[in-house]
Design an enzyme around this catalytic site. Structure first.
Site, short mmCIF file in Angstrom:
data_model
loop_
_atom_site.label_atom_id
_atom_site.label_comp_id
_atom_site.label_asym_id
_atom_site.label_seq_id
_atom_site.Cartn_x
_atom_site.Cartn_y
_atom_site.Cartn_z
N GLY A 188 0.82 -1.20 0.00
CA GLY A 188 0.00 0.00 0.00
C GLY A 188 0.85 1.25 0.00
N GLY A 191 2.64 5.39 4.73
CA GLY A 191 1.90 6.01 5.80
C GLY A 191 0.55 5.40 6.09
N GLY A 193 -0.01 2.45 7.48
CA GLY A 193 -0.01 1.64 8.70
C GLY A 193 0.46 0.22 8.53
CE LYS A 194 3.56 -0.26 3.36
NZ LYS A 194 3.03 1.12 3.25
CB THR A 195 5.66 -0.47 10.13
OG1 THR A 195 6.37 -0.38 8.89
CG2 THR A 195 6.61 -0.89 11.24
CG HIS A 411 -3.99 34.07 -9.33
ND1 HIS A 411 -3.37 33.91 -10.53
CD2 HIS A 411 -4.07 32.81 -8.78
CE1 HIS A 411 -3.08 32.63 -10.71
NE2 HIS A 411 -3.49 31.95 -9.65
CD GLU A 412 -4.95 32.29 -4.93
OE1 GLU A 412 -5.74 31.31 -4.96
OE2 GLU A 412 -3.79 32.25 -5.36
#
Length: 603
Positions: A188, A191, A193-195, A411-412
């Site tokens: 995956g 970040g 959560g594999k570990t 612009h914004e």
């Protein structure tokens, strides 16, 4: 060990004696020795040219250019005879044997250091410990992490419940003849959560947790990685039942002969072969589970992925809104949170965040609240932390001219008006002209719900929104600036993917001109080879899509000049406005337009 110490001490003694012998014998034997009587004979025959007297030691040179060394019993009686024969005389202090601290001690020190490192090598097992590196094993730490600490990935947890049950009571799982998977591959994006999930398996089962990175196997010496693999599995079998976790396994399990592999190919292949053999060597009743994690399952060797090795592959993706809410609850347990904070609202405003990013969000919020001296984390702190993560920290020290602020405001405002007017777009969440990171201003949109598929209308409207800032500058100031560079890059990328990847071009039809990247690192897709005619058609289609979106942006903004001026004025005054304030401005604008129409009709 005593044998090695004895041998090294003997070696040091021999070296010390060698230094002493060098001082007292080799130094003295540098000059040919001459008997004193022979020296006197040469002196009487006027065959001595020059001498140097150092105590009783006489080093001289004869008329034939040969050097010699002799010793005089009485130098005082010899001097008149040397002067009478016209011999050149020089003198110096008596030469002594080199002291212990200047020669012998340095040698002994070097030998002692060499002995120390060699003993460490014997303890580590060959090549100074390279072949037998200790893996990290901390059972107590592993037990602190359980499934209660893992949230947002219920499907992955269900896949791994059987592993926990097997480690607790293997007969319960295998009573019907089934075999538990030897290996579990967690794949995956970073970040997710594999570990943490691997540690939770060991913590839930209460077994030792061995952890090592795939890069730890590969060294500059060929054969070291294979030795480490064998040592790792030997330790695991002794500690069964246990979990062996190999993080970033793609560093060692990359497909053999894969294109683009750089140096160390022989070492990597030997290490991979050793890993394959060791995984095959497990017996079905051995309670050792191999858990590996990777972001690049597409580059792993097929032999590693076949049944019998990594039997089960669990894909862990970024959580949905429910998962994010549960993850926020887990990470907010150990922080002081204001009771008014609704984590559901925070979860809805963080689409695409992984578990690690949500943990970072809570941590940044706690740091900001502590910096302000608050008693607990408030929703405003979480918003500020999210802005810092997504847009960068505020550049309060940057000096900006009034003209530049005005250009940024329009612009914004151009982005925001198009986002509010066009259908099927994400709601405007915040507009700011405060410089953050590399941006001079930001118009932030947050989707109402998680999107897993995008329509053609959504993508074209997204391009139109990106072009709105440049269009507003052109309409108001009749000139262009470099502020739209990132917008143009993003718009071109979306249009290119619409044509080459999503098949949304009527001219080219439902075809894909890229190969899908199966990894999770977001590297995009690789282009497939195609003809020059197709490449020209792709360029034309991308240009057509962008040009049409630009015309749409121009039409929207030219028809709402008053709205554009009003929104820009509010931005210049307040610098940052949120979604509610934008809605108020939109409502006021609509009421103003309706009043103008009524006034015109009555007149």
């Amino acid at each position: 060990m005593a044998k090695y110490v004895r041998n090294y001490l003997l070696l040091m003694l021999v070296a010390t004696l060698a230094v002493v012998v060098y001082n007292v014998w080799i130094v003295e034997s540098q000059q040919p020795k001459l008997e004193y009587s022979a020296f006197l004979t040469k002196l009487e025959n006027k065959e001595i040219q020059a001498v140097r007297i150092q105590g009783q030691e006489i080093i001289g040179t004869d008329i034939y250019g040969q050097s010699f060394l002799t010793y005089a019993p009485d130098v005082q009686q010899l001097l008149p005879r040397l002067e009478s024969k016209n011999v050149r005389i020089s003198a110096g202090p008596a030469r002594a044997v080199s002291p212990f601290w200047s020669t012998t001690f340095p040698v002994m020190l070097l030998m002692g250091g060499w002995m120390f490192f060699m003993l460490r090598g014997q303890k580590g097992g060959g090549s100074s410990g390279f072949g037998k590196k200790k893996v990290a094993m901390d059972p107590d730490k592993a037990k602190q992490v359980t499934f209660a600490d893992v949230a947002g990935i219920p499907e992955a947890k269900e896949e791994l419940v059987e592993i926990v049950d097997f480690l607790k009571d293997s007969k319960k799982i295998t009573r019907l003849g089934g075999k538990i998977p030897k290996g579990v591959l967690l794949q995956g994006p970073p970040g997710t959560g594999k570990t943490l999930l691997a540690k939770a398996i060991a913590g839930e089962a209460g077994v030792p947790f061995y952890s090592i990175s795939g890069s730890d196997f590969v060294e500059m010496f060929v054969g070291v990685g294979a030795s480490r693999v064998r040592d790792l599995f030997a330790q695991a079998k002794k500690s069964a039942p246990c979990i062996v976790f190999i993080d970033e396994i793609d560093a060692v399990g990359r497909s053999r002969g894969a294109a683009g592999a750089m140096g160390g190919q022989d070492e990597r292949e030997q290490t991979l072969n050793a890993l394959l053999v060791e995984m095959d060597g497990f017996q079905s009743d051995q309670t050792v589970i191999i858990v590996a994690a990777t972001n690049r399952p597409d580059v792993l060797d097929p032999a590693l992925m076949r049944p019998g090795r990594f039997d089960r592959q669990v894909t862990i993706m970024p959580p949905d809104v429910k998962g994010r809410c549960k993850i926020l609850e887990v990470h907010s347990r150990n922080v002081l949170m204001d009771p008014d904070v609704d984590l559901q609202v925070v979860a809805q405003s963080t689409p695409g965040f992984t578990g690690a990013e949500l943990a970072n969000l809570i941590n940044e919020s706690a740091l900001m609240a502590a910096r302000k001296g608050k008693a607990g984390i408030q929703l405003s702190d979480i918003e500020d932390a999210k802005d810092k993560i997504l847009m960068g920290a505020e550049r309060t020290g940057l000096v900006i001219s009034e003209q530049q602020r005005k250009v940024t405001a329009y612009h914004e405002a151009g982005h925001a008006i198009i986002a509010k007017i066009l259908p099927n777009t994400d709601p405007v969440h915040k507009i700011t002209i405060i410089p953050r990171g590399q941006a001079m201003g930001v118009m932030q949109q947050v989707p109402i719900d998680d999107r897993h598929a995008y329509s053609r209308e959504y993508l074209t409207n997204r391009i139109t929104i990106l072009l709105g800032g440049r269009t507003a500058e052109e309409i108001i100031f009749n000139e262009l600036s470099t502020g739209a560079s990132n917008d143009l890059q993003a718009a071109t990328d979306i249009a290119t993917r619409m044509v080459c990847e999503f098949g949304m071009s009527e001219r080219l039809g439902p075809r894909a001109f890229v190969t899908s990247d199966k990894g999770f690192l977001g590297n995009g897709s690789n282009q497939r080879p195609y003809s020059e005619e197709i490449a020209k058609a792709i360029d034309e289609e991308v240009s057509r899509i962008i040009a049409e979106c630009y015309q749409d942006a121009l039409i929207v903004l030219e028809g709402r000049i008053t709205f554009l001026h009003k929104l820009a004025e509010v931005l210049l005054l307040h610098e940052t406005i949120d979604a509610e304030e934008v809605d108020i401005i939109v409502t006021c604008h609509k009421l103003t337009e309706e009043n103008k129409e009524i006034t015109g009709l009555s007149g």
